[in-house]
Write a protein that holds these residues in place. Sequence first.
Motif, PDB file in Angstrom:
ATOM      1  N   GLU A 162      86.262 101.087  49.727  1.00 26.67           N
ATOM      2  CA  GLU A 162      85.539 100.442  50.815  1.00 26.67           C
ATOM      3  C   GLU A 162      84.056 100.846  50.653  1.00 26.67           C
ATOM      4  O   GLU A 162      83.782 102.009  50.303  1.00 26.67           O
ATOM      5  CB  GLU A 162      86.365 100.848  52.109  1.00 26.67           C
ATOM      6  CG  GLU A 162      87.464 100.366  52.337  1.00 26.67           C
ATOM      7  CD  GLU A 162      87.798 100.933  53.812  1.00 26.67           C
ATOM      8  OE1 GLU A 162      87.082 101.567  54.564  1.00 26.67           O
ATOM      9  OE2 GLU A 162      89.048 100.431  54.219  1.00 26.67           O
ATOM     10  N   LYS A 163      83.359  99.894  50.750  1.00 22.70           N
ATOM     11  CA  LYS A 163      81.818 100.174  50.778  1.00 22.70           C
ATOM     12  C   LYS A 163      81.322 100.954  52.025  1.00 22.70           C
ATOM     13  O   LYS A 163      81.934 100.698  53.249  1.00 22.70           O
ATOM     14  CB  LYS A 163      81.021  98.951  50.772  1.00 22.70           C
ATOM     15  CG  LYS A 163      79.612  98.971  50.804  1.00 22.70           C
ATOM     16  CD  LYS A 163      79.075  98.299  49.315  1.00 22.70           C
ATOM     17  CE  LYS A 163      77.874  98.148  49.084  1.00 22.70           C
ATOM     18  NZ  LYS A 163      77.146  99.199  48.286  1.00 22.70           N
ATOM     19  N   SER A 164      80.536 102.192  51.753  1.00 17.09           N
ATOM     20  CA  SER A 164      80.146 102.898  52.752  1.00 17.09           C
ATOM     21  C   SER A 164      78.984 102.417  53.421  1.00 17.09           C
ATOM     22  O   SER A 164      78.042 101.815  52.957  1.00 17.09           O
ATOM     23  CB  SER A 164      79.678 104.372  52.303  1.00 17.09           C
ATOM     24  OG  SER A 164      79.056 105.175  53.027  1.00 17.09           O
ATOM     25  N   ASN A 165      78.538 102.747  54.752  1.00 19.28           N
ATOM     26  CA  ASN A 165      77.511 102.084  55.508  1.00 19.28           C
ATOM     27  C   ASN A 165      76.471 103.123  55.637  1.00 19.28           C
ATOM     28  O   ASN A 165      75.462 103.093  56.196  1.00 19.28           O
ATOM     29  CB  ASN A 165      77.933 102.073  57.111  1.00 19.28           C
ATOM     30  CG  ASN A 165      78.715 100.798  57.023  1.00 19.28           C
ATOM     31  OD1 ASN A 165      78.895  99.659  55.994  1.00 19.28           O
ATOM     32  ND2 ASN A 165      79.654 100.628  57.843  1.00 19.28           N
ATOM     33  N   GLU A 166      76.916 104.627  54.796  1.00 17.39           N
ATOM     34  CA  GLU A 166      76.109 105.528  54.989  1.00 17.39           C
ATOM     35  C   GLU A 166      75.082 105.758  53.597  1.00 17.39           C
ATOM     36  O   GLU A 166      75.564 105.129  52.489  1.00 17.39           O
ATOM     37  CB  GLU A 166      76.787 106.908  55.222  1.00 17.39           C
ATOM     38  CG  GLU A 166      77.351 106.927  56.460  1.00 17.39           C
ATOM     39  CD  GLU A 166      78.366 108.075  56.696  1.00 17.39           C
ATOM     40  OE1 GLU A 166      77.896 109.176  56.229  1.00 17.39           O
ATOM     41  OE2 GLU A 166      79.507 108.194  56.725  1.00 17.39           O
ATOM     42  N   THR A 167      73.965 106.120  53.875  1.00 19.43           N
ATOM     43  CA  THR A 167      73.024 106.264  52.565  1.00 19.43           C
ATOM     44  C   THR A 167      73.610 107.584  51.426  1.00 19.43           C
ATOM     45  O   THR A 167      72.903 107.436  50.538  1.00 19.43           O
ATOM     46  CB  THR A 167      71.371 106.552  52.922  1.00 19.43           C
ATOM     47  OG1 THR A 167      71.430 107.520  53.741  1.00 19.43           O
ATOM     48  CG2 THR A 167      71.008 105.387  53.604  1.00 19.43           C
ATOM     49  N   ASP A 225      78.203 105.860  48.239  1.00 14.82           N
ATOM     50  CA  ASP A 225      78.283 104.557  48.230  1.00 14.82           C
ATOM     51  C   ASP A 225      79.490 103.845  48.774  1.00 14.82           C
ATOM     52  O   ASP A 225      79.829 102.886  49.338  1.00 14.82           O
ATOM     53  CB  ASP A 225      77.974 104.016  46.539  1.00 14.82           C
ATOM     54  CG  ASP A 225      76.694 104.584  46.440  1.00 14.82           C
ATOM     55  OD1 ASP A 225      75.517 104.245  46.928  1.00 14.82           O
ATOM     56  OD2 ASP A 225      76.882 105.382  45.300  1.00 14.82           O
TER      57      ASP A 225
END
Length: 153
Positions: A43-48, A51
């Motif tokens: 799953e794509k992460s929303n945090e910087t 990833d």
Amino acid sequence: MPYIIAGIVVVAIIVIAYIIILVEKTKLKTKIIKEISRHGKLEKSNETSHDFIFKSAGSEIALKMVYVGHAKELSINSKRHWQIHRGKGINFVSTHGFEKLRRPKAIVVYPTPKRIVKYINENEVDFVKPLEKCFDFYLLTEESLEKLKKISQ
């Protein structure tokens, strides 16, 4: 007039080379993402700081993708200081808070550099091997992606 034409040709060559490098980088990243997805859910992460989140066997691992180009060496100096050694110069990799994450985590380095080392202290260096923890995270390359499943167990 010939200088203008020569300048335009040089600029065109540089732009074309940049586009080719960008396309190759994107292809390689897509290939790695597909390979990781074969071993679990990605799953794509929303945090910087990272990833992706890799999910497998009830556990989650924060994944950070690090492009090193055709580097001679990647050195992990500490949890938050990483360097890419090229033929001419050193580039620092920004961790964006990756070192502060409390969950299990791994870095995927691509393409594989000639050497990956970690500093134990100021004078002692050790080579990083697959499935070996590097400080508080695992370091994976294109060749060791299948080991991600073992890390998540």
